[in-house]
Design an enzyme around this catalytic site. Structure first.
Site: not given
Length: 565
Positions: A340, A342, A152, A345
């Site tokens: 808790g 981190g 093709d 943070a």
């Protein structure tokens, strides 16, 4: 030439949908890909070269009833105005002697002149390179001298052409007898359920779109074998090797679409998938400009010497670029840690470095808010028992209920976690072109996301117990009992960190945590580069290894192909 020219001959079965179609229009449609004009077909019919159920029909306007057996012979080719002309152009010649020439055809180059595709074609370029192939010198067909099989227009790869009529007849006989071995490479949507398999499904003209092919009961026998060589991240696409035992028009494209995995870039046989792909918002959208199909491996018997010629060719740059692009998705990094410790943070520090970050807590807050999907589902399930007047979730009431009933807690998790996961998946997809993307998921390990392939790596935040249960607990406004409940819903810290690929320390202050965020970012970028480098090395080694493997598998077997793909 001492050998008499052999005329071409075609046989077809008219389908019921062909009822009322003129004989000349039927053959013009069937031979459009062969580069045969309707005028030439009319001439052949009027010369008595057309048969309908074994009887000569010399009128092109003869209308079919549907279901007839049809045959058409080609008259001698006479050089004239419609003969292909030599045109200069670049050809990647892989093998050449006075009998045959093998070319690594570029995608976008038509094999031979055809209606709507006047050139320049591969034939035009071959005539420029090999003037002896011209009809007046070789005795071959004027429009497609030397062509014994086709690729093709948008398929790349190996194609062999004959330079004399005797060589063409010999090669044509080998193709018709399935003594030529060809293997293609394709990049398909998704991941086939089976790693390898055979597709035995007849192919014929599409009942309503006559320029297309389709699998249907009235079609001709068609069989293909495929093998999955590689699947991209998250099963987005796969590289497959396909060996065809028959040579039906568009066979690989039709067969792979038939099993639900059309080729990337194939708008004809995978229109829905192709449309969705073109709407992608990442760089992959522009990396499949054609159907991703490459004729990789070719083994045939030399028509003069009898020697077996075996050749293979690495896929072209667009094919390789797509494979590389599929692999080069962002490194998905999950961030975990005890309550808790981190994590949030650390995520904030990454955001300040302009890194993409997803937060499960923020996702839950949105889902629990007024009009959120989570709030609506919880209200419907529990009759508003844990809902506020504004439609949001009463988090305090819900937490107390979850603390009192582990059954209820699990039910809530089973309702909410799939929503969070869905939003996280959308986040990763939106940031696919980044080197790394980070998702803070407190219960990632507990939910098994790291085992299901949702993330590529897990980063854990380690925090001393006295700091986490003291200073950081008070900053978050949690009492000791509540923190203990949250802890009980998660893995022990030792098990959690042991499952991580990298552990970050939060034993000092925010400045030190910023440094840990930078360390994580550099670590992720390095892992991203190493992963891509390893893939490139693997891919480079794949092609020669695959060629050797195919040669071993196909050695001594009868050939497998009779036509084009």
């Amino acid at each position: 030439m001492t050998e008499e020219k052999k005329t071409d001959h075609w046989e077809r079965d008219a389908e019921l949908s062909d009822r009322g179609v003129r004989l000349d229009k039927f053959w013009a449609r069937e031979l459009a890909d062969e580069g045969v004009s309707r005028g030439r077909i009319k001439q052949w019919i009027e010369s008595g070269l057309a048969l309908v159920d074994g009887e000569i029909v010399d009128k092109g306007k003869h209308k079919l009833s549907g279901g007839e057996s049809l045959a058409l012979g080609a008259g001698d080719a006479a050089p004239g105005e419609d003969a292909a002309q030599p045109v200069s152009g670049d050809l990647d010649v892989v093998f050449e002697d006075e009998h045959v020439v093998v070319v690594d055809k570029a995608a976008g180059l038509t094999t031979h002149p055809a209606p709507g595709e006047p050139g320049p074609t591969l034939v035009n370029h071959l005539l420029h390179r090999c003037p002896d192939m011209a009809a007046e010198r070789s005795g071959m067909d004027g429009q497609r001298p030397g062509i014994v099989h086709r690729l093709d227009k948008d398929t790349s790869g190996l194609i062999v052409a004959a330079r004399t009529e005797a060589d063409r007849l010999a090669l044509s006989s080998d193709f018709a007898g399935r003594r030529v071995r060809k293997v293609y490479l394709a990049i398909v949507h998704g991941k086939p359920e089976r790693g390898e398999g055979s597709i035995d499904a007849p192919i014929g003209r599409h009942p309503s779109h006559k320029t297309r092919m389709a699998v249907h009961k009235g079609g001709r026998e068609a069989r293909s074998d495929y093998r999955v060589l590689w699947t991209g991240p998250r099963g987005l696409a796969s590289l497959v090797a396909v060996r065809i035992h028959t040579g039906r028009t568009h066979q690989i494209r039709v067969h792979m679409a038939h099993i639900g995995h059309p080729l990337l870039g194939d708008a004809v046989y995978g229109p829905r998938e192709n449309a969705e792909w073109s709407r992608r918002e990442d760089r992959l959208a522009g990396l499949a400009p054609r159907q991703m199909l490459h004729a990789f491996y070719l083994s045939f018997t030399h028509p003069a010497s009898g020697e077996v010629i075996t050749l293979w060719r690495t896929p072209p740059d667009d094919f390789l670029s797509l494979l590389a692009g599929l692999q080069r998705e962002c490194l998905r990094v999950g961030i975990v840690g005890m309550p808790g410790s981190g994590k949030s943070a650390l995520a904030s520090a990454l955001r300040r470095e302009n890194e993409p970050v997803f937060s499960a807590d923020e996702s839950v807050a949105s889902l629990y808010g007024p009009g959120g999907d989570g709030a609506s589902l919880i209200a419907k399930r529990f009759g508003g028992e844990y809902s506020r007047e504004d439609g949001s979730v009463d988090k305090t009431a819900l937490f107390e209920a979850m603390r009192a009933s582990d059954v209820l807690r699990r039910e809530i998790m089973e309702m909410v976690h799939p929503m969070v996961r869905h939003e996280c998946e959308l986040f990763f997809k939106a940031n696919r072109d980044a080197e790394a993307a980070y998702a803070e998921i407190p219960l990632l390990l507990e939910g098994g996301w790291h085992e299901s392939g949702m993330v590529d790596a897990v980063a854990g935040v380690s925090c001393p117990a006295e700091k986490r249960t003291g200073e950081l607990r008070r900053i978050r406004g949690l009492d000791e009992e509540t923190l203990a409940v949250f802890d009980s819903w998660q893995w022990p810290e030792g098990d959690k960190l042991a499952a991580c690929d990298i552990v970050l320390d939060n034993c000092a202050g925010l400045a030190e945590l910023e440094q840990e965020a930078s360390r994580l970012r550099h670590w992720a970028e390095k892992r991203f580069a190493e992963r891509n480098g390893a893939f490139e090395s693997w891919l480079e080694a794949l092609w020669p290894r695959l060629a050797v493997q195919l040669a071993d598998e196909l050695a001594g077997e009868p050939g497998t192909e009779e036509g084009g793909a």
